[in-house]
Scaffold this active site. Structure first.
Site, PDB file in Angstrom:
ATOM      1  N   ASP A   1       0.866  -1.186   0.000  1.00 21.65           N
ATOM      2  CA  ASP A   1       0.000   0.000   0.000  1.00 21.65           C
ATOM      3  C   ASP A   1       0.906   1.241   0.000  1.00 21.65           C
ATOM      4  O   ASP A   1       1.742   1.375   0.908  1.00 21.65           O
ATOM      5  CB  ASP A   1      -0.861  -0.054   1.275  1.00 21.65           C
ATOM      6  CG  ASP A   1      -1.858   1.075   1.362  1.00 21.65           C
ATOM      7  OD1 ASP A   1      -1.643   2.125   0.721  1.00 21.65           O
ATOM      8  OD2 ASP A   1      -2.869   0.919   2.078  1.00 21.65           O
TER       9      ASP A   1
ATOM     10  N   SER B   1      -1.517  14.041 -13.986  1.00 28.27           N
ATOM     11  CA  SER B   1      -2.758  14.096 -14.781  1.00 28.27           C
ATOM     12  C   SER B   1      -2.819  15.491 -15.367  1.00 28.27           C
ATOM     13  O   SER B   1      -2.112  16.400 -14.932  1.00 28.27           O
ATOM     14  CB  SER B   1      -3.959  13.880 -13.862  1.00 28.27           C
ATOM     15  OG  SER B   1      -5.152  14.353 -14.454  1.00 28.27           O
TER      16      SER B   1
ATOM     17  N   TYR C   1      -8.703  15.555  -6.106  1.00 27.72           N
ATOM     18  CA  TYR C   1      -7.822  14.896  -7.087  1.00 27.72           C
ATOM     19  C   TYR C   1      -6.827  15.926  -7.633  1.00 27.72           C
ATOM     20  O   TYR C   1      -5.627  15.680  -7.738  1.00 27.72           O
ATOM     21  CB  TYR C   1      -8.720  14.344  -8.199  1.00 27.72           C
ATOM     22  CG  TYR C   1      -8.042  13.477  -9.235  1.00 27.72           C
ATOM     23  CD1 TYR C   1      -7.998  12.088  -9.073  1.00 27.72           C
ATOM     24  CD2 TYR C   1      -7.488  14.032 -10.374  1.00 27.72           C
ATOM     25  CE1 TYR C   1      -7.392  11.287 -10.043  1.00 27.72           C
ATOM     26  CE2 TYR C   1      -6.887  13.240 -11.340  1.00 27.72           C
ATOM     27  CZ  TYR C   1      -6.852  11.866 -11.174  1.00 27.72           C
ATOM     28  OH  TYR C   1      -6.251  11.081 -12.132  1.00 27.72           O
TER      29      TYR C   1
ATOM     30  N   LYS D   1      -2.668  16.060  -7.580  1.00 26.84           N
ATOM     31  CA  LYS D   1      -1.885  16.051  -8.823  1.00 26.84           C
ATOM     32  C   LYS D   1      -1.062  17.332  -8.993  1.00 26.84           C
ATOM     33  O   LYS D   1       0.038  17.286  -9.526  1.00 26.84           O
ATOM     34  CB  LYS D   1      -2.810  15.830 -10.025  1.00 26.84           C
ATOM     35  CG  LYS D   1      -3.523  14.460 -10.015  1.00 26.84           C
ATOM     36  CD  LYS D   1      -2.560  13.294 -10.031  1.00 26.84           C
ATOM     37  CE  LYS D   1      -3.270  11.955 -10.196  1.00 26.84           C
ATOM     38  NZ  LYS D   1      -2.341  10.818 -10.188  1.00 26.84           N
TER      39      LYS D   1
END
Ligand SMILES: NC(=O)C1=CN([C@@H]2O[C@H](COP(=O)(O)OP(=O)(O)OC[C@H]3O[C@@H](n4cnc5c(N)ncnc54)[C@H](O)[C@@H]3O)[C@@H](O)[C@H]2O)C=CC1
Ligand SMILES: CC/C=C\C[C@H](O)/C=C/C=C\C=C\C=C\C(=O)[C@@H](O)C/C=C\CCC(=O)O
Length: 304
Positions: free
Chosen positions: A66, A137, A154, A158
């Site tokens: 993980d 991204s 998110y 990023k």
């Protein structure tokens, strides 16, 4: 010339499926040995068995790890070194969808990348060599691509990954160069993987709304090889359908210098507004370009 993949050992996180599986496959095809990790053990074991059939048991292993757990990182690295040899390439790829919440997004896709990066510097730095490829991204470069508020978490993660990647060649005295390790990032547009399908079951919605098709896993995979071939420290590559790979300029840094120059020129001219915005910065940028053009033309005339 590029970075030599053949004969090196790589770790790819989140490699059970999606981009990570494709990166693993491509690195194996280029002659690397790969330890890929994931928390999805069932799919991971299946992928391991498929890849071992194609590339040999001695060349590829799956390790359950993980990215949010320090002990998992250490045992992943130890196992890779013990079974395959000294690790020279780390692909920080593991990720989740925006809807799983901003804290998990930051834990996995920002703190997870940080944990991997600093461990890599420690381990790969001993050999004064190594490469880190961060999978960011388009959400690491721009924000507000979708109507969902969750995507801001998110985006937080990023953007942080881009900041970390850009730090590699820029910091002075370069703290990263003493380790001999370079980093670059890939910034793909929406791509057809399980992550996206869990967020939006009907991908044609994105295509209709953005008037742009989604990428394939193969298109993103190919960009990893191009980045290693170019081997440019701190580069962040924008991957967008049907255009060449874009070495995205470090806009913040360039605009920072220009904005300060604009403020300084205005102050010298005796004009000090409370705030200056982008039209002023742009106007000053254009003015500087014209001045440089004429200085260059005069110098050329004098030399000639
Ligand atoms: N699919 C897309 O549209 C885009 C994806 N990305 C990024 O690409 C990367 C890979 O994503 P995809 O291949 O699309 O998704 P995917 O869902 O196919 O693969 C992601 C893998 O990461 C694993 N993972 C999740 N949490 C983990 C953890 N804590 N530790 C270890 N492994 C973990 C998952 O089990 C999964 O196997 C992610 O970082 C994602 O943010 C970037 C741009 C576009
Ligand atoms: C954030 C965008 C950039 C690239 C893809 C990224 O790496 C992965 C994103 C993960 C999840 C995003 C989910 C977003 C879903 C939505 O907002 C949809 O409900 C909307 C569908 C189309 C997008 C355009 C729009 O909002 O009008």
């Amino acid at each position: 010339m590029g970075y030599q993949i053949q004969g090196n050992v790589a770790i790819v996180t989140g490699g059970s499926q999606g981009f990570g599986k494709e990166f693993t496959k491509l690195l194996l095809k280029k002659g690397a040995k790969v330890a890929f990790s994931d928390i999805n053990v069932e799919v991971g074991r299946q992928t391991e068995s498929d890849l071992q059939k194609e590339f040999g048991k001695e060349n590829v292993i799956f390790v359950r790890a993980d990215v949010t757990n320090d002990e998992d990182w250490t045992s992943l690295w130890d196992e890779a070194e013990m079974k395959l040899g000294a690790v020279a390439i780390l692909v920080n790829n593991a990720g989740i969808g925006a809807s799983l919440g901003w804290e998990r997004n930051v834990d996995i896709m920002l703190k997870g990348v940080g944990k991997g990066t600093f461990l890599a510097l420690d381990r790969m730095g001993k050999n004064m060599s190594g490469r880190i490829i961060n999978i960011a991204s388009i959400a690491g470069i721009a924000s507000g691509f979708t109507s969902k508020i969750e995507v801001s978490g998110y985006t937080m993660a990023k953007h942080g990954v881009i900041g970390l990647t850009r730090s590699f060649p820029r910091a002075r005295p370069a703290p990263f160069s003493k380790y001999g390790v370079k980093a670059y990032a890939l910034c793909p547009w929406f791509a057809d993987t399980q992550l996206l399908r869990e967020e939006i079951s009907d991908l044609s919605k994105i295509e209709r709304s953005t008037k742009t098709r989604v990428l394939t896993v193969e298109e993103v995979g190919k960009s990893l090889l191009t980045a290693l071939e170019k081997d440019k420290d701190g580069a962040c590559y924008l991957i967008f359908p049907d255009v060449p790979l874009i070495d995205f300029p470090n806009c913040n840094e360039n605009l920072f210098a220009l904005s300060v120059a604009a403020g300084w020129i205005l102050k010298k001219a005796g004009y000090e507004p409370d705030v200056i915005g982008w039209p002023v910065v742009l106007a000053v940028g254009a003015l500087l370009l014209i001045i440089f053009y004429y200085i260059f033309a005069i110098l050329k005339f004098m030399v000639w």
